[in-house]
Design an enzyme around this catalytic site. Structure first.
Site, PDB file in Angstrom:
ATOM      1  N   LYS A  64      -3.453  10.033  14.735  1.00  0.00           N
ATOM      2  CA  LYS A  64      -2.046  10.084  15.150  1.00  0.00           C
ATOM      3  C   LYS A  64      -1.968  10.961  16.397  1.00  0.00           C
ATOM      4  O   LYS A  64      -2.822  11.838  16.609  1.00  0.00           O
ATOM      5  CB  LYS A  64      -1.192  10.721  14.057  1.00  0.00           C
ATOM      6  CG  LYS A  64      -1.189   9.978  12.731  1.00  0.00           C
ATOM      7  CD  LYS A  64      -0.188   8.857  12.725  1.00  0.00           C
ATOM      8  CE  LYS A  64      -0.039   8.216  11.373  1.00  0.00           C
ATOM      9  NZ  LYS A  64       0.612   6.898  11.433  1.00  0.00           N
ATOM     10  N   HIS A  90      -6.846  -0.561   6.467  1.00  0.00           N
ATOM     11  CA  HIS A  90      -6.896  -1.307   7.730  1.00  0.00           C
ATOM     12  C   HIS A  90      -8.285  -1.275   8.376  1.00  0.00           C
ATOM     13  O   HIS A  90      -8.834  -2.306   8.748  1.00  0.00           O
ATOM     14  CB  HIS A  90      -5.873  -0.761   8.725  1.00  0.00           C
ATOM     15  CG  HIS A  90      -4.476  -0.652   8.174  1.00  0.00           C
ATOM     16  ND1 HIS A  90      -3.982  -1.530   7.243  1.00  0.00           N
ATOM     17  CD2 HIS A  90      -3.477   0.229   8.417  1.00  0.00           C
ATOM     18  CE1 HIS A  90      -2.728  -1.197   6.941  1.00  0.00           C
ATOM     19  NE2 HIS A  90      -2.402  -0.134   7.637  1.00  0.00           N
ATOM     20  N   ASP A 110      -4.644   6.672   4.645  1.00  0.00           N
ATOM     21  CA  ASP A 110      -3.553   5.883   5.224  1.00  0.00           C
ATOM     22  C   ASP A 110      -4.080   4.704   6.047  1.00  0.00           C
ATOM     23  O   ASP A 110      -3.495   3.639   6.054  1.00  0.00           O
ATOM     24  CB  ASP A 110      -2.699   6.811   6.118  1.00  0.00           C
ATOM     25  CG  ASP A 110      -1.414   6.146   6.595  1.00  0.00           C
ATOM     26  OD1 ASP A 110      -0.813   5.387   5.807  1.00  0.00           O
ATOM     27  OD2 ASP A 110      -1.012   6.386   7.755  1.00  0.00           O
ATOM     28  N   LYS A 151      -2.305  -9.860  10.989  1.00  0.00           N
ATOM     29  CA  LYS A 151      -2.181  -9.866  12.454  1.00  0.00           C
ATOM     30  C   LYS A 151      -2.969 -11.047  13.017  1.00  0.00           C
ATOM     31  O   LYS A 151      -4.087 -11.305  12.592  1.00  0.00           O
ATOM     32  CB  LYS A 151      -2.701  -8.546  13.051  1.00  0.00           C
ATOM     33  CG  LYS A 151      -1.800  -7.358  12.702  1.00  0.00           C
ATOM     34  CD  LYS A 151      -2.279  -6.090  13.374  1.00  0.00           C
ATOM     35  CE  LYS A 151      -1.563  -4.861  12.853  1.00  0.00           C
ATOM     36  NZ  LYS A 151      -0.300  -4.542  13.492  1.00  0.00           N
ATOM     37  N   LYS A 211       0.842  -1.187   0.000  1.00  0.00           N
ATOM     38  CA  LYS A 211       0.000   0.000   0.000  1.00  0.00           C
ATOM     39  C   LYS A 211       0.883   1.244   0.000  1.00  0.00           C
ATOM     40  O   LYS A 211       2.049   1.108   0.358  1.00  0.00           O
ATOM     41  CB  LYS A 211      -0.950  -0.027   1.194  1.00  0.00           C
ATOM     42  CG  LYS A 211      -0.263   0.252   2.539  1.00  0.00           C
ATOM     43  CD  LYS A 211      -1.239   0.253   3.653  1.00  0.00           C
ATOM     44  CE  LYS A 211      -1.787   1.622   3.954  1.00  0.00           C
ATOM     45  NZ  LYS A 211      -0.940   2.454   4.824  1.00  0.00           N
ATOM     46  N   GLU A 225      -3.221   5.714  17.395  1.00  0.00           N
ATOM     47  CA  GLU A 225      -1.760   5.661  17.462  1.00  0.00           C
ATOM     48  C   GLU A 225      -1.244   6.805  18.326  1.00  0.00           C
ATOM     49  O   GLU A 225      -1.810   7.910  18.294  1.00  0.00           O
ATOM     50  CB  GLU A 225      -1.164   5.781  16.070  1.00  0.00           C
ATOM     51  CG  GLU A 225      -1.537   4.632  15.156  1.00  0.00           C
ATOM     52  CD  GLU A 225      -0.768   4.711  13.841  1.00  0.00           C
ATOM     53  OE1 GLU A 225       0.283   4.068  13.744  1.00  0.00           O
ATOM     54  OE2 GLU A 225      -1.226   5.417  12.945  1.00  0.00           O
TER      55      GLU A 225
HETATM   56  C1  BG6 Z   1       0.635   1.804   8.093  1.00  0.00           C
HETATM   57  C2  BG6 Z   1       0.463   3.304   8.034  1.00  0.00           C
HETATM   58  O1  BG6 Z   1      -0.088   1.188   7.055  1.00  0.00           O
HETATM   59  O2  BG6 Z   1       0.164   1.317   9.325  1.00  0.00           O
HETATM   60  C3  BG6 Z   1       1.166   3.979   9.200  1.00  0.00           C
HETATM   61  O3  BG6 Z   1       0.992   3.802   6.814  1.00  0.00           O
HETATM   62  C4  BG6 Z   1       0.705   3.359  10.500  1.00  0.00           C
HETATM   63  O4  BG6 Z   1       0.900   5.377   9.198  1.00  0.00           O
HETATM   64  C5  BG6 Z   1       0.841   1.850  10.454  1.00  0.00           C
HETATM   65  O5  BG6 Z   1       1.496   3.906  11.552  1.00  0.00           O
HETATM   66  C6  BG6 Z   1       0.243   1.207  11.686  1.00  0.00           C
HETATM   67  O6  BG6 Z   1       0.562  -0.146  11.686  1.00  0.00           O
HETATM   68  P1  BG6 Z   1       0.644  -0.943  13.065  1.00  0.00           P
HETATM   69  O7  BG6 Z   1       0.871  -2.359  12.655  1.00  0.00           O
HETATM   70  O8  BG6 Z   1       1.790  -0.337  13.815  1.00  0.00           O
HETATM   71  O9  BG6 Z   1      -0.656  -0.702  13.757  1.00  0.00           O
END
Ligand code: BG6
Length: 537
Positions: free
Chosen positions: A387, A287, A282, A229, A195, A263
């Site tokens: 974020k 996700h 993003d 996951k 991605k 996050e």
């Molecule tokens: C990525 C995003 O796809 O996933 C990032 O581009 C993000 O911005 C990340 O921080 C989060 O992944 P995980 O596995 O740390 O939750």
């Protein structure tokens, strides 16, 4: 049904290609989580000196080797622009594993045998000669190492380069079909695409078209690492492997669902990328919508790629794209300002390097979606991501309807909180059920208590990183945990009207929030209007 190598056969050097059910128990390796060993193959990492190789791919390959999941013939070729020798490339990978692997320190004996299977080739991505060299190298590797013409190309480069690279691969005769578009070539060819896959519906369609001029859909593995996951895979087991939950998984019992991808990190030096991208593209496009689809899908006929992806697509098709007015009412976009996260001072998003000082880009998004299906009609799905929030937590929280009669309130107990089932995707992976219990003692007092399953205490083993699972699945030819073109395009169809409304300024204003908070107040109001509140994991 995915074609899988018979486990154990690879270890004896006999690649045996037969169809076996994904769940077939392997009598030789009974009890191990990953019972499947792929056929011999070469993995070519295009963009092998980048951040993804360093943080994710090198550690994943090392851990697969450590776990005994790679066949002895497995070979890695790093392809990138930088001028490096094989030795220098191996040293880079070694350092990456040392810094990022879940298993550390690096075991010298495992590393020594892994390093023997690693080569490097310098090349510009637009240079046919570099790809011609790659063709010769791969033919030599097939002869010397017995990789049988099986090739996995990992596109670890920015998406603008994908069309050019796949054209170069085809022109160099490196693409054999799913299992043989090109009669000159023995073995399979697959491509893993990272991605972001497009930045809107039109660009995603264009990219799909360009890649599909070279590869068949069954050769294209679009990564959404959330699907790799463990906890996301467990969501299907939880629903369909138990008799208890599926009967109540519908609008009759469920009041609403919240999907949170929170996050604490900011944009981690990716200002240029992030300021063109934002939280919706993003995280939500991939996700969060994939979590929604796995959560809400109907039971697939079988647990295999096409059935699973058909069911996920049906969920996405039932999510009605919003009108401009609905965008203003049912979405919130936010951007973080200065604040403190985990004891560290955070500067405002607009002061990040390579971010426009007047940027309107969202670092937070909250949406209320409706799934217009028989099962989910009337159940709101609230999605949010951001974020620089208070806590790092990804979870799906299911709020159940209240009991039909407030029996205990009549007897003087204070009103009860609704039952909640919280599926914690990360960190602190597990599942929590919250319900009311009588406080011991005279009188009738009721308090919310938790029943809590934790991966950490229930299983003695560490979960593999998502990239380990996904790379192995691709080598095996199991696309269940990868996104199909139609799912991806549907996800953009849902988000395009929101992006358009936000970018035109018609979809509601940008709300600022303090770094280290739970996002803008407007996101709380989105739920309060419906008489609900966000759960704070
Ligand atoms: C990525 C995003 O796809 O996933 C990032 O581009 C993000 O911005 C990340 O921080 C989060 O992944 P995980 O596995 O740390 O939750």
């Amino acid at each position: 049904m995915a074609t899988k190598a018979v486990p154990g056969a690879a270890a004896t050097g006999e690649p045996t290609d037969v169809a076996t059910p994904a769940t077939a128990p392997n009598p030789l390796r009974k009890g191990l989580r990953l019972e499947r060993i792929p056929e011999p193959c070469t993995m070519v990492i295009i963009g092998a000196t980048g951040d993804l190789t360093e943080r994710k791919l090198a550690p994943a390959l090392y851990n697969l080797m450590l776990g005994g999941f790679l066949p002895p013939e497995f070979t890695v070729v790093g392809f990138a622009r930088r001028d490096l020798s094989d030795v220098a490339f191996r040293e880079r990978l070694h350092a990456s594993v040392g810094d990022h692997s879940r298993n550390r320190p690096v075991k010298a004996s495992i590393w020594a045998s892994f390093a023997r299977s690693v080569e490097y080739q310098r090349g510009e991505f637009h240079d046919p000669n570099a790809f011609a060299e790659l063709t010769k190298r791969l033919a030599r590797i097939d002869r010397d190492r017995g990789t049988a013409g099986n090739r996995l190309f990992y596109l670890a480069v920015p998406p603008v380069l994908h069309p050019e690279i796949v054209r170069q691969l085809a022109a160099a005769g490196l693409v054999a079909s799913g299992e043989a578009r090109d009669a000159r070539h023995k073995g399979w060819t697959r491509v893993i695409v990272e991605k972001p896959f497009g930045s809107d519906l039109a660009s995603a369609r264009q990219l799909n078209r360009e890649i599909s001029e070279v590869f068949n859909e069954d050769q294209i593995y679009r990564i959404d690492h959330y699907l790799g996951k463990e906890t996301v895979q467990n969501l299907a087991v939880f629903r369909f492997g138990n008799g208890l939950f599926e009967p109540i998984w519908n609008r009759r019992y469920i009041d609403s669902v919240q999907i949170t991808v929170a996050e604490t990190v900011g944009i981690e030096g990716r200002g240029e990328f992030y300021d063109q991208t934002g939280a919706l593209r993003d995280i939500v496009q991939n996700h969060a919508l994939q979590l929604l689809a796995v959560f809400a899908m109907e039971p697939p006929i079988e647990f295999q790629a096409s059935d699973l992806r058909d069911e996920k697509l049906k969920v996405l098709r039932a999510v009605k794209p919003m009108t401009q007015r609905e965008v203003a009412l049912s979405t919130v976009r936010g951007q973080y300002q200065a604040g403190w996260v985990a004891g560290e001072q955070v500067s405002p998003y607009r002061e990040e390097p390579e971010v426009a000082p007047d940027s309107q880009r969202e670092t937070y998004a909250a949406l209320k979606l409706a799934i217009q299906s028989w099962r989910w009609a009337g159940v709101p799905f609230y999605l949010r991501t951001g974020k620089a929030l208070a806590t790092r937590a990804t979870e799906i929280a299911v709020q159940f309807k209240q009991a039909p009669l407030a029996l205990f309130e009549r007897a003087g107990a204070s009103s009860l909180d609704p039952n909640v089932l919280a599926i914690r995707i990360q960190p602190d992976e597990g599942i929590l059920l919250r319900f009311g219990a009588k406080v011991p003692g005279p009188g009738l007092q009721i308090r919310g208590v938790n029943m809590d399953f934790r991966y950490g205490s229930s299983f003695a083993v560490d979960s593999p990183d998502a990239y380990e699972t996904l790379i192995l699945d691709c080598m095996i030819g199991d696309a269940s945990l990868f996104t199909r073109a139609d799912e991806l395009e549907r996800a953009w169809e849902i988000l395009d009207p929101i992006l358009t409304a936000w970018e035109s300024g018609e979809g509601g204003e940008l709300h600022f929030y303090e770094a280290g908070s739970w996002g803008p107040a407007a996101a709380d109001e989105l739920l309060e209007r419906d008489g609900r509140t966000w759960r704070h994991p």
